[in-house]
Each structure stands twice: as structure tokens, then as C-alpha cells.
Design a protein around this motif. Structure first.
Motif, PDB file in Angstrom:
ATOM      1  N   GLN A  91      -6.484 -30.251  30.191  1.00 49.47           N
ATOM      2  CA  GLN A  91      -7.873 -30.684  30.107  1.00 49.47           C
ATOM      3  C   GLN A  91      -8.640 -30.460  31.397  1.00 49.47           C
ATOM      4  N   GLU A  92      -8.059 -30.761  32.525  1.00 45.09           N
ATOM      5  CA  GLU A  92      -8.772 -30.679  33.802  1.00 45.09           C
ATOM      6  C   GLU A  92      -8.552 -29.351  34.524  1.00 45.09           C
ATOM      7  N   THR A  93      -8.061 -28.360  33.825  1.00 41.15           N
ATOM      8  CA  THR A  93      -7.851 -26.975  34.270  1.00 41.15           C
ATOM      9  C   THR A  93      -6.756 -26.813  35.308  1.00 41.15           C
ATOM     10  N   GLY A  94      -6.616 -27.718  36.264  1.00 43.49           N
ATOM     11  CA  GLY A  94      -5.594 -27.595  37.294  1.00 43.49           C
ATOM     12  C   GLY A  94      -5.840 -26.453  38.253  1.00 43.49           C
ATOM     13  N   LEU A  95      -7.094 -26.003  38.391  1.00 40.04           N
ATOM     14  CA  LEU A  95      -7.396 -24.930  39.334  1.00 40.04           C
ATOM     15  C   LEU A  95      -7.243 -25.436  40.764  1.00 40.04           C
ATOM     16  N   PHE A  96      -6.807 -24.548  41.656  1.00 40.23           N
ATOM     17  CA  PHE A  96      -6.666 -24.917  43.058  1.00 40.23           C
ATOM     18  C   PHE A  96      -8.034 -24.823  43.734  1.00 40.23           C
ATOM     19  N   PRO A  97      -8.536 -25.931  44.286  1.00 38.15           N
ATOM     20  CA  PRO A  97      -9.918 -25.971  44.776  1.00 38.15           C
ATOM     21  C   PRO A  97     -10.195 -25.059  45.964  1.00 38.15           C
ATOM     22  N   HIS A  98      -9.156 -24.704  46.737  1.00 39.95           N
ATOM     23  CA  HIS A  98      -9.343 -23.874  47.920  1.00 39.95           C
ATOM     24  C   HIS A  98      -9.183 -22.385  47.626  1.00 39.95           C
ATOM     25  N   MET A  99      -8.885 -22.039  46.373  1.00 42.32           N
ATOM     26  CA  MET A  99      -8.680 -20.647  45.995  1.00 42.32           C
ATOM     27  C   MET A  99      -9.880 -20.123  45.214  1.00 42.32           C
ATOM     28  N   SER A 100     -10.187 -18.843  45.402  1.00 41.19           N
ATOM     29  CA  SER A 100     -11.265 -18.213  44.650  1.00 41.19           C
ATOM     30  C   SER A 100     -10.917 -18.165  43.159  1.00 41.19           C
ATOM     31  N   ILE A 101     -11.927 -17.930  42.363  1.00 37.03           N
ATOM     32  CA  ILE A 101     -11.707 -17.795  40.921  1.00 37.03           C
ATOM     33  C   ILE A 101     -10.753 -16.645  40.635  1.00 37.03           C
ATOM     34  N   GLU A 102     -10.929 -15.538  41.343  1.00 42.97           N
ATOM     35  CA  GLU A 102     -10.038 -14.392  41.137  1.00 42.97           C
ATOM     36  C   GLU A 102      -8.590 -14.755  41.446  1.00 42.97           C
ATOM     37  N   ARG A 103      -8.376 -15.442  42.564  1.00 44.00           N
ATOM     38  CA  ARG A 103      -7.003 -15.770  42.928  1.00 44.00           C
ATOM     39  C   ARG A 103      -6.412 -16.812  41.982  1.00 44.00           C
ATOM     40  N   GLY A 136     -19.871 -11.396  39.326  1.00 47.14           N
ATOM     41  CA  GLY A 136     -20.723 -12.484  39.774  1.00 47.14           C
ATOM     42  C   GLY A 136     -19.985 -13.738  40.198  1.00 47.14           C
ATOM     43  N   LEU A 137     -18.728 -13.895  39.732  1.00 49.50           N
ATOM     44  CA  LEU A 137     -18.045 -15.172  39.923  1.00 49.50           C
ATOM     45  C   LEU A 137     -16.713 -15.084  40.667  1.00 49.50           C
ATOM     46  N   HIS A 138     -16.141 -13.911  40.835  1.00 46.87           N
ATOM     47  CA  HIS A 138     -14.742 -13.840  41.269  1.00 46.87           C
ATOM     48  C   HIS A 138     -14.512 -14.411  42.668  1.00 46.87           C
ATOM     49  N   GLU A 139     -15.531 -14.423  43.531  1.00 48.84           N
ATOM     50  CA  GLU A 139     -15.342 -14.947  44.879  1.00 48.84           C
ATOM     51  C   GLU A 139     -15.663 -16.435  44.993  1.00 48.84           C
ATOM     52  N   ARG A 140     -16.188 -17.020  43.945  1.00 50.99           N
ATOM     53  CA  ARG A 140     -16.576 -18.438  44.008  1.00 50.99           C
ATOM     54  C   ARG A 140     -15.348 -19.343  43.956  1.00 50.99           C
ATOM     55  N   LEU A 141     -15.545 -20.571  44.428  1.00 54.74           N
ATOM     56  CA  LEU A 141     -14.521 -21.600  44.330  1.00 54.74           C
ATOM     57  C   LEU A 141     -14.775 -22.431  43.074  1.00 54.74           C
ATOM     58  N   PRO A 142     -13.752 -23.125  42.571  1.00 54.22           N
ATOM     59  CA  PRO A 142     -13.911 -23.863  41.327  1.00 54.22           C
ATOM     60  C   PRO A 142     -15.086 -24.843  41.322  1.00 54.22           C
ATOM     61  N   TRP A 143     -15.363 -25.505  42.444  1.00 53.70           N
ATOM     62  CA  TRP A 143     -16.441 -26.503  42.455  1.00 53.70           C
ATOM     63  C   TRP A 143     -17.814 -25.855  42.274  1.00 53.70           C
ATOM     64  N   GLN A 144     -17.893 -24.560  42.440  1.00 55.08           N
ATOM     65  CA  GLN A 144     -19.161 -23.854  42.283  1.00 55.08           C
ATOM     66  C   GLN A 144     -19.428 -23.421  40.832  1.00 55.08           C
ATOM     67  N   LEU A 145     -18.518 -23.759  39.925  1.00 50.20           N
ATOM     68  CA  LEU A 145     -18.661 -23.411  38.518  1.00 50.20           C
ATOM     69  C   LEU A 145     -18.948 -24.656  37.682  1.00 50.20           C
ATOM     70  N   SER A 146     -19.502 -24.452  36.504  1.00 57.78           N
ATOM     71  CA  SER A 146     -19.681 -25.549  35.556  1.00 57.78           C
ATOM     72  C   SER A 146     -18.327 -25.913  34.950  1.00 57.78           C
ATOM     73  N   GLY A 147     -18.280 -27.053  34.257  1.00 60.89           N
ATOM     74  CA  GLY A 147     -17.032 -27.471  33.617  1.00 60.89           C
ATOM     75  C   GLY A 147     -16.532 -26.451  32.613  1.00 60.89           C
ATOM     76  N   GLY A 148     -17.442 -25.891  31.818  1.00 62.06           N
ATOM     77  CA  GLY A 148     -17.045 -24.891  30.837  1.00 62.06           C
ATOM     78  C   GLY A 148     -16.527 -23.623  31.489  1.00 62.06           C
ATOM     79  N   VAL A 153     -11.753 -20.214  33.197  1.00 61.24           N
ATOM     80  CA  VAL A 153     -10.844 -19.676  34.206  1.00 61.24           C
ATOM     81  C   VAL A 153      -9.425 -20.193  33.958  1.00 61.24           C
ATOM     82  N   GLY A 154      -9.316 -21.454  33.534  1.00 56.62           N
ATOM     83  CA  GLY A 154      -8.002 -21.994  33.192  1.00 56.62           C
ATOM     84  C   GLY A 154      -7.348 -21.200  32.075  1.00 56.62           C
ATOM     85  N   PHE A 155      -8.130 -20.816  31.076  1.00 60.54           N
ATOM     86  CA  PHE A 155      -7.597 -19.973  30.000  1.00 60.54           C
ATOM     87  C   PHE A 155      -7.211 -18.599  30.532  1.00 60.54           C
ATOM     88  N   ALA A 156      -8.065 -18.040  31.391  1.00 61.54           N
ATOM     89  CA  ALA A 156      -7.769 -16.729  31.955  1.00 61.54           C
ATOM     90  C   ALA A 156      -6.436 -16.751  32.692  1.00 61.54           C
TER      91      ALA A 156
END
Length: 253
Positions: A91-103, A136-148, A153-156
């Protein structure tokens, strides 16, 4: 007839010093099918899901994934190999906040030792598959994205290693209704194209009927209903009728 992608054979689980959570569950999930697990909180849905990737070890019975016994795995290397073939979305994606979307999207590939070129190409592919703009998004960090967007990214990330099995534990539970609907539509299209064996935990009956071929309802750690999604509305099983009534109690008012 499709072979079983995931099979639960008389699976029971009782934590040390506790009461049982799962009791004698036998279900066979055909390869390429989508099955939804429903039930009250505490019914054992997430615990059953986690037996598939070895996060929970059954007290008795066994789980097989594409013919491989999860219970028989003893070495850490074999467990890692199993998990690389199983995508996991929470549910909460588990993305690492210090990593880019690409990473974040390519982390599984990084851990598997794939080259930076391969990781970037595959990250681009899966990020675009889930409906996001890579450039447009690959260099951003998770906090810079909307919840959706974060959930996409979690699915990706779950799809990056092209797993045969996909586990989803309330993946849309934290999203607003409109975003949730968009995500469900995106996911349905992906699943139809990719042919993964999917086990989806959800409390949302409409979501289950939209995404899944089959609905399994748990109660007090056991299976109380197991039927095709198209049979839910006319089922006379009291557990199914109670679920339908509770979810749709406002219809007709």
C-alpha cells in the motif's frame, strides 16, 4: 488446462505461543490468472500472501510457486532467487526516499548485478508501461510525486525483473477514489497484456470483481468461499451474500 502458478496445500500457520492465523488452506491458482483475497481485517489474507515469497513459513502444509516448493528452500541464495521471480506491491509503495525514481524502479536489477545500461533501459520501459513520463520524472525523488505516481513507480519496480508471479497487498488503499479508479484501469490493462499470476489482497469487492478472475473469501483463517468473479452477485453462499450486502448497502436509496 493451465498449470498451477501458485498452489497452497493444507497450509496452516500458528505463530510461536499464539493462536492460529491460517487453518488448512488448499487453493490452486492457475498460471496467468488473477485471484482476489477478501475478508475481514485479521482473517489471514496478508499472512497467506506472504507465504508465497517466504516471508511467512507455514506451520504445516506447503506452498509451491511454478512447481518449486517454498517450504523446501533453506539457503539464503535460493530464497533470493525465488523472490526475484515474484513481484511484491504494498500500500505505501516502500520506495526509498533518498533514491531517484529511476533508481527505485531499477533497484531489483541493481541488486541482481545488471549493468547500468540495462538498468536504465529497463527502468525506462517499466516506468512508461505504468503510464509515467520517464524523461520528466526519472530524476525526481519520491516525495516530489503524487500518491498515485508513487504507487505507479511501486508497480514499475515490481515488474522490472519480469516476475511470473505478482503479489499485491492493498495496493490502492491509501489513494483517493478517482486516483484509485485510474490505477485500477491501468493495472487491468497491464495484467491482460502480461499474463502474470496475480494474488491481490483487497477489502474492496468492486475492485476484486473488476481486476480478478476469481474471488476467495477468508474468515478466521480459513476459506469460506471460492468462486469465479462472475458468480459473486448470484451466489447463495452466506459469506458472499453478507459481503455483497455490506459493500452495496446504499444501492437503491
Amino acid at each position: 488446462m493451465p498449470t498451477a502458478g501458485v498452489e497452497f496445500a493444507k497450509v496452516s500457520y500458528t505463530p510461536a505461543g499464539g493462536q492460529f492465523i491460517l487453518r488448512d488452506i488448499s487453493i490452486s491458482l492457475a498460471a496467468g490468472s488473477t485471484t482476489a483475497l477478501l475478508g475481514r481485517s485479521g482473517s489471514g489474507k496478508t499472512t497467506l500472501l506472504r507465504t508465497v515469497n517466504g516471508l511467512v513459513r507455514p506451520t504445516s502444509g506447503g506452498v509451491t510457486v511454478n512447481g518449486q516448493s517454498v517450504s523446501a528452500i533453506r539457503s539464503a541464495a535460493d530464497l533470493v532467487a525465488l523472490r526475484r521471480g515474484i513481484g511484491y506491491v504494498i500500500q505505501e509503495t516502500g520506495l526509498f526516499p533518498h533514491m531517484s525514481i529511476e533508481r527505485n524502479a531499477g533497484l531489483g536489477l541493481e541488486l541482481a548485478g545488471r549493468s547500468s545500461e540495462d538498468r536504465r533501459a529497463r527502468a525506462r520501459e517499466v516506468i512508461e508501461q505504468v503510464g509515467l513520463d520517464f524523461e520528466g520524472l526519472h530524476e525526481r525523488l519520491p516525495w516530489q510525486l503524487s500518491g498515485g505516481q508513487r504507487q505507479r513507480v511501486g508497480f514499475a519496480r515490481a515488474l522490472a525483473l519480469d516476475p511470473a508471479v505478482l503479489l499485491m497487498d492493498e495496493p490502492f488503499g491509501a489513494l483517493d477514489p478517482l486516483t484509485r479508479g485510474e490505477m485500477q484501469t491501468m493495472l487491468k490493462g497491464l495484467l491482460e497484456r502480461m499474463g502474470k499470476t496475480v494474488l491481490l489482497v483487497t477489502h474492496d469487492l468492486d475492485e476484486a470483481l473488476f481486476l480478478a478472475d476469481r474471488v476467495v473469501i477468508l474468515s478466521k483463517g480459513g476459506v469460506v468461499a471460492d468462486l469465479l468473479s462472475g458468480d459473486v452477485a448470484r451466489s447463495q453462499n452466506p459469506h458472499v451474500k453478507d459481503y455483497v450486502s455490506a459493500v452495496h448497502r446504499m444501492v437503491g436509496r
